[in-house]
Write an enzyme that holds these catalytic residues in place. Structure first.
Site, PDB file in Angstrom:
ATOM      1  N   GLU A 127     -24.213 -53.610 -22.950  1.00  0.00           N
ATOM      2  CA  GLU A 127     -25.246 -52.916 -23.714  1.00  0.00           C
ATOM      3  C   GLU A 127     -25.218 -51.431 -23.389  1.00  0.00           C
ATOM      4  O   GLU A 127     -25.019 -51.036 -22.238  1.00  0.00           O
ATOM      5  CB  GLU A 127     -26.623 -53.503 -23.391  1.00  0.00           C
ATOM      6  CG  GLU A 127     -27.743 -53.000 -24.284  1.00  0.00           C
ATOM      7  CD  GLU A 127     -29.001 -53.834 -24.130  1.00  0.00           C
ATOM      8  OE1 GLU A 127     -28.915 -55.071 -24.339  1.00  0.00           O
ATOM      9  OE2 GLU A 127     -30.062 -53.281 -23.803  1.00  0.00           O
ATOM     10  N   GLU A 168     -33.411 -45.306 -24.968  1.00  0.00           N
ATOM     11  CA  GLU A 168     -34.803 -45.730 -25.015  1.00  0.00           C
ATOM     12  C   GLU A 168     -35.684 -44.488 -24.909  1.00  0.00           C
ATOM     13  O   GLU A 168     -35.644 -43.770 -23.907  1.00  0.00           O
ATOM     14  CB  GLU A 168     -35.121 -46.701 -23.878  1.00  0.00           C
ATOM     15  CG  GLU A 168     -34.424 -48.042 -24.034  1.00  0.00           C
ATOM     16  CD  GLU A 168     -34.695 -48.979 -22.876  1.00  0.00           C
ATOM     17  OE1 GLU A 168     -34.990 -50.172 -23.141  1.00  0.00           O
ATOM     18  OE2 GLU A 168     -34.604 -48.531 -21.713  1.00  0.00           O
ATOM     19  N   GLY A 179     -44.612 -45.399 -15.188  1.00  0.00           N
ATOM     20  CA  GLY A 179     -44.418 -46.677 -14.509  1.00  0.00           C
ATOM     21  C   GLY A 179     -45.401 -47.746 -14.938  1.00  0.00           C
ATOM     22  O   GLY A 179     -45.646 -48.706 -14.191  1.00  0.00           O
ATOM     23  N   ARG A 220     -28.553 -49.045 -14.362  1.00  0.00           N
ATOM     24  CA  ARG A 220     -27.875 -47.744 -14.324  1.00  0.00           C
ATOM     25  C   ARG A 220     -28.686 -46.720 -15.115  1.00  0.00           C
ATOM     26  O   ARG A 220     -28.171 -45.989 -15.942  1.00  0.00           O
ATOM     27  CB  ARG A 220     -26.464 -47.858 -14.894  1.00  0.00           C
ATOM     28  CG  ARG A 220     -25.531 -48.793 -14.119  1.00  0.00           C
ATOM     29  CD  ARG A 220     -24.142 -48.766 -14.721  1.00  0.00           C
ATOM     30  NE  ARG A 220     -23.174 -49.527 -13.953  1.00  0.00           N
ATOM     31  CZ  ARG A 220     -22.694 -50.722 -14.306  1.00  0.00           C
ATOM     32  NH1 ARG A 220     -23.132 -51.299 -15.423  1.00  0.00           N
ATOM     33  NH2 ARG A 220     -21.809 -51.328 -13.559  1.00  0.00           N
ATOM     34  N   GLU A 221     -29.980 -46.651 -14.845  1.00  0.00           N
ATOM     35  CA  GLU A 221     -30.861 -45.796 -15.623  1.00  0.00           C
ATOM     36  C   GLU A 221     -30.664 -44.319 -15.279  1.00  0.00           C
ATOM     37  O   GLU A 221     -30.537 -43.945 -14.120  1.00  0.00           O
ATOM     38  CB  GLU A 221     -32.327 -46.158 -15.368  1.00  0.00           C
ATOM     39  CG  GLU A 221     -32.703 -47.574 -15.756  1.00  0.00           C
ATOM     40  CD  GLU A 221     -32.570 -48.556 -14.598  1.00  0.00           C
ATOM     41  OE1 GLU A 221     -31.969 -48.177 -13.565  1.00  0.00           O
ATOM     42  OE2 GLU A 221     -33.059 -49.692 -14.723  1.00  0.00           O
ATOM     43  N   GLN A 253     -34.497 -42.314 -21.831  1.00  0.00           N
ATOM     44  CA  GLN A 253     -33.820 -43.106 -20.804  1.00  0.00           C
ATOM     45  C   GLN A 253     -32.580 -43.759 -21.401  1.00  0.00           C
ATOM     46  O   GLN A 253     -32.634 -44.312 -22.495  1.00  0.00           O
ATOM     47  CB  GLN A 253     -34.752 -44.195 -20.257  1.00  0.00           C
ATOM     48  CG  GLN A 253     -34.068 -45.149 -19.274  1.00  0.00           C
ATOM     49  CD  GLN A 253     -35.051 -46.079 -18.600  1.00  0.00           C
ATOM     50  OE1 GLN A 253     -35.799 -45.677 -17.710  1.00  0.00           O
ATOM     51  NE2 GLN A 253     -35.061 -47.355 -19.002  1.00  0.00           N
ATOM     52  N   THR A 254     -31.470 -43.665 -20.691  1.00  0.00           N
ATOM     53  CA  THR A 254     -30.252 -44.369 -21.089  1.00  0.00           C
ATOM     54  C   THR A 254     -29.874 -45.363 -20.010  1.00  0.00           C
ATOM     55  O   THR A 254     -30.237 -45.217 -18.842  1.00  0.00           O
ATOM     56  CB  THR A 254     -29.089 -43.392 -21.320  1.00  0.00           C
ATOM     57  OG1 THR A 254     -28.868 -42.621 -20.135  1.00  0.00           O
ATOM     58  CG2 THR A 254     -29.372 -42.462 -22.492  1.00  0.00           C
ATOM     59  N   ASN A 255     -29.130 -46.387 -20.426  1.00  0.00           N
ATOM     60  CA  ASN A 255     -28.666 -47.397 -19.486  1.00  0.00           C
ATOM     61  C   ASN A 255     -27.341 -47.942 -19.994  1.00  0.00           C
ATOM     62  O   ASN A 255     -27.051 -47.908 -21.196  1.00  0.00           O
ATOM     63  CB  ASN A 255     -29.691 -48.527 -19.349  1.00  0.00           C
ATOM     64  CG  ASN A 255     -29.603 -49.251 -18.020  1.00  0.00           C
ATOM     65  OD1 ASN A 255     -28.632 -49.108 -17.278  1.00  0.00           O
ATOM     66  ND2 ASN A 255     -30.620 -50.048 -17.710  1.00  0.00           N
ATOM     67  N   ARG A 276     -32.971 -46.941  -3.412  1.00  0.00           N
ATOM     68  CA  ARG A 276     -32.511 -48.065  -4.242  1.00  0.00           C
ATOM     69  C   ARG A 276     -31.050 -48.378  -3.974  1.00  0.00           C
ATOM     70  O   ARG A 276     -30.653 -49.545  -3.920  1.00  0.00           O
ATOM     71  CB  ARG A 276     -32.721 -47.686  -5.717  1.00  0.00           C
ATOM     72  CG  ARG A 276     -32.458 -48.802  -6.701  1.00  0.00           C
ATOM     73  CD  ARG A 276     -32.745 -48.283  -8.104  1.00  0.00           C
ATOM     74  NE  ARG A 276     -32.503 -49.276  -9.121  1.00  0.00           N
ATOM     75  CZ  ARG A 276     -32.465 -49.008 -10.421  1.00  0.00           C
ATOM     76  NH1 ARG A 276     -32.675 -47.766 -10.841  1.00  0.00           N
ATOM     77  NH2 ARG A 276     -32.227 -49.963 -11.303  1.00  0.00           N
ATOM     78  N   TRP A 298     -44.468 -50.691 -18.526  1.00  0.00           N
ATOM     79  CA  TRP A 298     -43.532 -49.950 -17.672  1.00  0.00           C
ATOM     80  C   TRP A 298     -43.153 -48.562 -18.210  1.00  0.00           C
ATOM     81  O   TRP A 298     -42.733 -47.691 -17.447  1.00  0.00           O
ATOM     82  CB  TRP A 298     -42.234 -50.739 -17.501  1.00  0.00           C
ATOM     83  CG  TRP A 298     -41.464 -50.883 -18.795  1.00  0.00           C
ATOM     84  CD1 TRP A 298     -41.651 -51.829 -19.754  1.00  0.00           C
ATOM     85  CD2 TRP A 298     -40.408 -50.035 -19.277  1.00  0.00           C
ATOM     86  NE1 TRP A 298     -40.776 -51.625 -20.810  1.00  0.00           N
ATOM     87  CE2 TRP A 298     -40.006 -50.540 -20.538  1.00  0.00           C
ATOM     88  CE3 TRP A 298     -39.768 -48.908 -18.760  1.00  0.00           C
ATOM     89  CZ2 TRP A 298     -38.992 -49.950 -21.282  1.00  0.00           C
ATOM     90  CZ3 TRP A 298     -38.761 -48.317 -19.518  1.00  0.00           C
ATOM     91  CH2 TRP A 298     -38.376 -48.847 -20.753  1.00  0.00           C
ATOM     92  N   ASP A 358     -27.761 -48.200 -24.099  1.00  0.00           N
ATOM     93  CA  ASP A 358     -29.143 -47.992 -24.523  1.00  0.00           C
ATOM     94  C   ASP A 358     -29.554 -46.537 -24.643  1.00  0.00           C
ATOM     95  O   ASP A 358     -29.303 -45.736 -23.727  1.00  0.00           O
ATOM     96  CB  ASP A 358     -30.113 -48.597 -23.492  1.00  0.00           C
ATOM     97  CG  ASP A 358     -30.077 -50.099 -23.451  1.00  0.00           C
ATOM     98  OD1 ASP A 358     -29.813 -50.714 -24.490  1.00  0.00           O
ATOM     99  OD2 ASP A 358     -30.336 -50.664 -22.374  1.00  0.00           O
TER     100      ASP A 358
END
Length: 296
Positions: A112, A116, A209, A140-141, A129-131, A285, A205, A114
């Site tokens: 995918e 967003e 957040g 992988r944001e 936001q991409t992933n 993270r 979210w 993304d």
């Protein structure tokens, strides 16, 4: 009498000031075709009562109210290509609202790519936001703030996907690159993917957040989409990935295997000035950066 500058012209001036000094940004137009009507390449997937066709199918409005969002998808899946959509995002108080444009494989361990767009309280900036998911692995944001008002006019959001790299663009400005580093164990998207778009409630979210919730008094929220032609390699049960990586498709030619010098400067400018989060830099993270982060 003084001259009045329109909002779209104002943002054009700002873009010139921001990026004009970097030299000409190469426009990927090697095989672009004229715009198609929505029905040629796409169909409505859900929330049909919240989907409105405008301008003889040249524009689609997705809306979201408390009962439902809405979405559409391409009729075919693709194994490579240069995908784009012109989008104007919901305006006013859009906190909690997610406008998505993405490619996805719909498999158990899916690939995918993304876009967003995360809404915000009126007057505060949208977050893009991409992933990247590959073989079911995501997380992988990356997030940027856009340098213009994405609710005032349409802008072009693009993804280049060939066997060497994936590049995300805002208009003609690259802001994210994911390289094919399978040689060092990085999983790279290779599955056929559909092109999709949707408008949905992500207030658990999406904004701060999940602390800032959707203001339903502003509903229905509306996003507009244009540009329904698709430059991609259609994939079927008989298509191999090698066929979709053929140099017969313009986006697979060597000139598109990496950013040129002007694109690289524009890319670095966005990352230095507009990036608000990068998973590669998130040490709590990822104490050890993922392998792909070593070659961005």
């Amino acid at each position: 009498m003084g001259t009045t500058i329109s909002q779209s012209s104002f943002f054009g001036v700002i873009l010139f000031l921001l990026f004009g000094v970097l030299g000409e940004v190469v426009i990927l137009a090697g095989g672009a075709s004229s715009d198609s009507s929505f029905d040629v390449n796409y169909y409505v997937t859900w929330g049909s009562s919240n989907v409105l066709s405008l301008n003889d199918g040249g524009e689609i409005q997705l809306s979201m109210d408390k009962s439902s969002g809405s979405g559409f998808a391409s009729k075919q899946s693709y194994g490579s290509g240069f995908f784009h959509m012109r989008i104007k995002l919901p305006d006013k108080d859009s906190a909690g609202v997610v406008t998505a444009y993405y490619l996805t494989s719909h498999t158990d361990k899916h690939d995918e790519l993304d876009f967003e767009f995360l809404g915000n309280r009126e007057g505060r900036p949208y977050t893009l936001q991409t992933n990247v998911f590959s073989n079911g692995e995501g997380n992988r944001e990356q997030r940027i703030h856009l340098w213009f008002d994405p609710t005032a006019d349409f802008h072009d959001y693009k993804v280049l996907w060939n066997q060497h790299l994936i590049v995300f663009y805002v208009d003609d400005i690259p802001f994210r690159v994911f390289k094919n580093n399978a040689n060092i164990g990085v999983s790279y998207p290779t599955q056929p993917m559909q092109v999709e778009a949707s408008l949905w409630d992500g207030d658990s979210w999406a904004t701060d957040g999940g602390q800032t919730k959707t203001n339903w008094s502003q509903a229905p929220f509306k996003a507009h989409f244009q540009g329904f032609n698709i430059d991609g390699c259609p994939s079927s049960s008989t298509t191999t990935q090698g066929q979709c990586y053929s140099s017969n498709f313009w986006w697979n030619q060597e000139k598109y295997w990496k950013l040129d010098s002007n694109q690289q400067k524009a890319y670095e400018n966005v990352r230095n000035n507009y990036m608000t989060y990068d998973y590669c830099s998130d040490r709590p993270r990822y104490p050890k950066p993922p392998a792909e982060c070593l070659d961005q």
